[in-house]
Design a protein around this motif. Structure first.
Motif, PDB file in Angstrom:
ATOM      1  N   ARG A  34      15.938   7.881 -11.875  1.00 37.30           N
ATOM      2  CA  ARG A  34      16.241   6.750 -12.755  1.00 37.30           C
ATOM      3  C   ARG A  34      16.633   7.260 -14.133  1.00 37.30           C
ATOM      4  NH1 ARG A  34      11.165   3.424 -13.353  1.00 37.30           N
ATOM      5  NH2 ARG A  34      12.466   2.478 -14.949  1.00 37.30           N
ATOM      6  N   THR A  72       5.237   7.670 -10.224  1.00 33.92           N
ATOM      7  CA  THR A  72       6.231   7.835 -11.277  1.00 33.92           C
ATOM      8  C   THR A  72       6.003   9.142 -12.015  1.00 33.92           C
ATOM      9  OG1 THR A  72       6.434   5.445 -11.569  1.00 33.92           O
ATOM     10  CG2 THR A  72       7.194   6.837 -13.372  1.00 33.92           C
ATOM     11  N   ALA A 120       7.248  10.733 -15.304  1.00 38.40           N
ATOM     12  CA  ALA A 120       7.946  10.424 -16.557  1.00 38.40           C
ATOM     13  C   ALA A 120       7.899  11.639 -17.466  1.00 38.40           C
ATOM     14  CB  ALA A 120       7.311   9.215 -17.237  1.00 38.40           C
ATOM     15  N   ALA A 176      11.530   0.091 -12.059  1.00 36.71           N
ATOM     16  CA  ALA A 176      11.073   0.869 -10.912  1.00 36.71           C
ATOM     17  C   ALA A 176      11.095   0.019  -9.661  1.00 36.71           C
ATOM     18  CB  ALA A 176       9.654   1.390 -11.167  1.00 36.71           C
ATOM     19  N   VAL A 197       9.317   8.642  -8.054  1.00 38.49           N
ATOM     20  CA  VAL A 197      10.277   8.093  -9.004  1.00 38.49           C
ATOM     21  C   VAL A 197      10.301   8.982 -10.240  1.00 38.49           C
ATOM     22  CG1 VAL A 197      10.997   6.057 -10.297  1.00 38.49           C
ATOM     23  CG2 VAL A 197       9.754   5.784  -8.148  1.00 38.49           C
ATOM     24  N   SER A 198      11.431   9.624 -10.476  1.00 37.21           N
ATOM     25  CA  SER A 198      11.607  10.471 -11.651  1.00 37.21           C
ATOM     26  C   SER A 198      12.352   9.684 -12.723  1.00 37.21           C
ATOM     27  CB  SER A 198      12.386  11.738 -11.282  1.00 37.21           C
ATOM     28  OG  SER A 198      12.708  12.488 -12.432  1.00 37.21           O
ATOM     29  N   ILE A 199      11.745   9.580 -13.906  1.00 39.74           N
ATOM     30  CA  ILE A 199      12.333   8.825 -15.011  1.00 39.74           C
ATOM     31  C   ILE A 199      12.715   9.804 -16.112  1.00 39.74           C
ATOM     32  CG2 ILE A 199      11.999   6.964 -16.664  1.00 39.74           C
ATOM     33  CD1 ILE A 199       9.897   5.804 -14.899  1.00 39.74           C
TER      34      ILE A 199
END
Length: 574
Positions: free
Chosen positions: A205, A509, A511, A494, A416-418
């Motif tokens: 993301r 996640t 972050a 997300a 989930v990579s932010i």
């Protein structure tokens, strides 16, 4: 009658003096008491050692140093005692202990049918709540040793079944009663077990400014054997997703190092930094005319790129199943939209595909009438819906790209990579915060106090964050903010997890912080300053370090799945 006597001025002055003196003395005693407690609290050698360990953990140059420091810090804080004790209200420790003992007994009994049945009966990713995030925020170096031992026992059981020889044909009774009597039955066992366990997807993301953070996240996962086989991206993150899925694992590390050593020769094009503009052209040069099917055959990973087309005739999620002949480079350009670094005002993005003869043709010409207008593409999101734009609350529509990906690839676990900058509601608890250990003296836990906002219920925090983000996106949309600027300030929401009613089971996640030592604002200013030399290696390192605190929970959720992938691949080669 005698009138009441009045106090003389000297008496009043003396009374005021003694009152002032007593007040001063009380303040002095309170101050000395406070300073004494402060001295005894902060002068403890153990406290200084934990402070030094915290600083060493933050500045660790490699994961080996980080891990050694994490073990030392857990020992200083007493978290090692928490890990050794199997009891906890956060998970069903009795069930996990019984399952571990049952699997070990079945493995040692020499009866493969019993072991295979025991594995298939309860092989769940979150059995007994062992994947609960709260179990991985207490200690720095891991979780309950019982959980780690259970996962290791499951892996030993699977490897034991794989190493067991197939019964010979003349041994009819043994072969007839065995679930692994032939190579085909063994392949079916590992395939069905993997299907029941589910798959993990790496969702990227954001990244219009610091998109190389995703490359660092993938590099760290690859070094520890935890890089998923399914990768998804939209917009700027589609660049990193395409890069990861176009190179086989044996060459991925060297290719990442080559990216880190290349200097940017491109100027920034807001909201894309010069670093990302250079990376975009490098990825397109590397991809060439590679199609989704060819990329999957080359790397073994399933690339998913979301689009936002102007017509329903074009798929909104491209991968080797839905659009095998589409070229990856054109899909990335279409996902970035007309304001992306790969498009020009005279050349808007279009999808192209490769026919059976190897010729490149326009994809829309295969199914649209000749007089129909060509489809256009805007910046895409994995969670967008027909009834909502890409900045709405995560969609649960069956037509959304995210839902389509989970259905096609049996995904029930997300990483989930932010990429920074990412918005967080002020006052929310830090996801990496370690709680204060019990039964430990306060002098050793000076740096481990719970966040003062942790008394707020998590549901209230999540609801407040969703409302705040929704209002900010609405204001940005009404104010006419460009999609690129909105992408930089407010990354895509997300994907929904099981708590929000989505179709996936678990989501984690990662972050990353902004690169540099002067904070996010300075990092963003430097990214668009042509006088500053952008360091791709530093940005990639930031992504690597963001994974280190999460490796234990990633391993707990994914280790069994990746072992099943390897064993199934080995069984298919026999």
């Amino acid at each position: 009658m005698t009138p009441p006597s009045t106090s003389s001025p000297s008496t009043i002055s003396l009374l005021i003096f003694f009152t002032f003196l007593s007040t001063l003395l009380s303040y002095y005693l309170a101050l000395t008491s406070f300073l004494s407690s402060f001295y005894h609290r902060f002068s403890s050698p153990k406290t200084f050692s934990t402070a030094a360990l915290q600083l060493a953990l933050k500045n660790a140059p490699s994961y080996a140093h980080w891990e050694a420091t994490a073990y030392a810090l857990d020992a200083a804080l007493g978290n090692d005692r928490w890990r050794n004790a199997p009891e906890s209200s956060l998970y069903d420790h009795n069930l996990i202990a019984a399952r571990k003992a049952h699997l070990a007994a079945a493995r040692l009994s020499g009866r493969p049918n019993d072991l295979a049945t025991a594995l298939r009966a309860g092989l769940l990713r979150n059995i007994g709540s062992i994947a609960a995030p709260a179990l991985y925020t207490r200690a720095h170096a891991g979780t309950k040793l019982l959980i780690e031992a259970y996962i290791a026992e499951v892996i030993r059981g699977l490897e034991h079944l794989n190493a067991r020889p197939i019964p010979k044909a003349q041994d009819v009774p043994l072969a007839a009663n065995s679930m692994l009597a032939s190579s085909q039955l063994k392949r079916d066992f590992f395939r069905n077990t993997r299907q029941a366990f589910g798959r993990t997807a790496l969702v990227l993301r954001g990244g219009s400014i610091f998109g190389l953070v995703h490359i660092g996240v993938a590099r760290s996962l690859l070094l520890h054997g935890l890089l998923p086989k399914i990768v998804a991206g939209a917009g700027a993150s589609a660049l990193a997703a395409a890069f990861l899925c176009a190179v086989p694992d044996v060459d991925l590390l060297s290719t990442i190092d080559s990216v880190a050593s290349v200097k940017s020769n491109y100027n920034s094009a807001f909201p894309y930094s010069g670093q990302m503009v250079a990376f975009a052209h490098q990825v397109c040069t590397m991809l060439g005319q590679t199609t989704f099917e060819e990329a999957h055959a080359r790397s073994g990973r399933a690339l998913n790129i979301a689009l936002a087309p102007s017509t329903h005739a074009v798929p909104r999620l491209l991968n080797y199943l839905s659009a095998p002949t589409v070229t990856v480079a054109s899909a990335v350009a279409a996902s970035l939209g007309p304001s992306g670094p790969l498009a020009t005002p005279d050349s808007p993005p279009h999808l192209y595909c490769k026919d059976h003869a190897g010729n490149i043709t326009e994809y829309a010409a295969l199914f649209l009438p000749k007089d129909a207008p060509k489809p256009t593409y805007t910046r895409a999101s994995l969670t967008e819906d027909d009834d909502n734009d890409s900045w709405s609350v995560p969609s649960r529509s069956r037509d959304s790209p995210y839902t389509r990906m989970t259905e096609l690839f049996n995904v029930n676990n997300l990483l989930v990579s932010i990429a920074p900058p990412h918005f967080t509601l002020p006052g929310t608890a830090d996801p990496h915060r370690r709680s204060r250990p019990r039964n430990v003296s306060s002098s050793s836990t000076t740096l481990a106090f719970p966040n003062k906002y942790s008394i707020v219920p998590p549901r209230v925090v999540r609801a407040a964050r969703i409302i705040c983000l929704h209002r900010l996106r609405a204001v940005a949309r009404v104010a006419g903010m460009s999609p690129g600027l909105r992408a930089a300030l407010f990354p895509d929401p997300a994907p929904p997890d099981s708590r929000a009613g989505g179709c996936t089971g678990l989501a984690l996640t990662i972050a990353a912080d902004a690169p540099g030592e002067h904070g996010l604002v300075a990092a963003v200013i430097n990214a668009f300053d042509p006088r500053k030399e952008e360091k791709a290696k530093e940005t990639i390192k930031v992504g690597e370090k963001a994974v280190w605190p999460e490796l234990q929970i990633i391993w707990a959720r994914c280790a069994i799945e990746f072992v099943l992938d390897d064993l199934y691949a080995m069984a298919c080669k026999k």
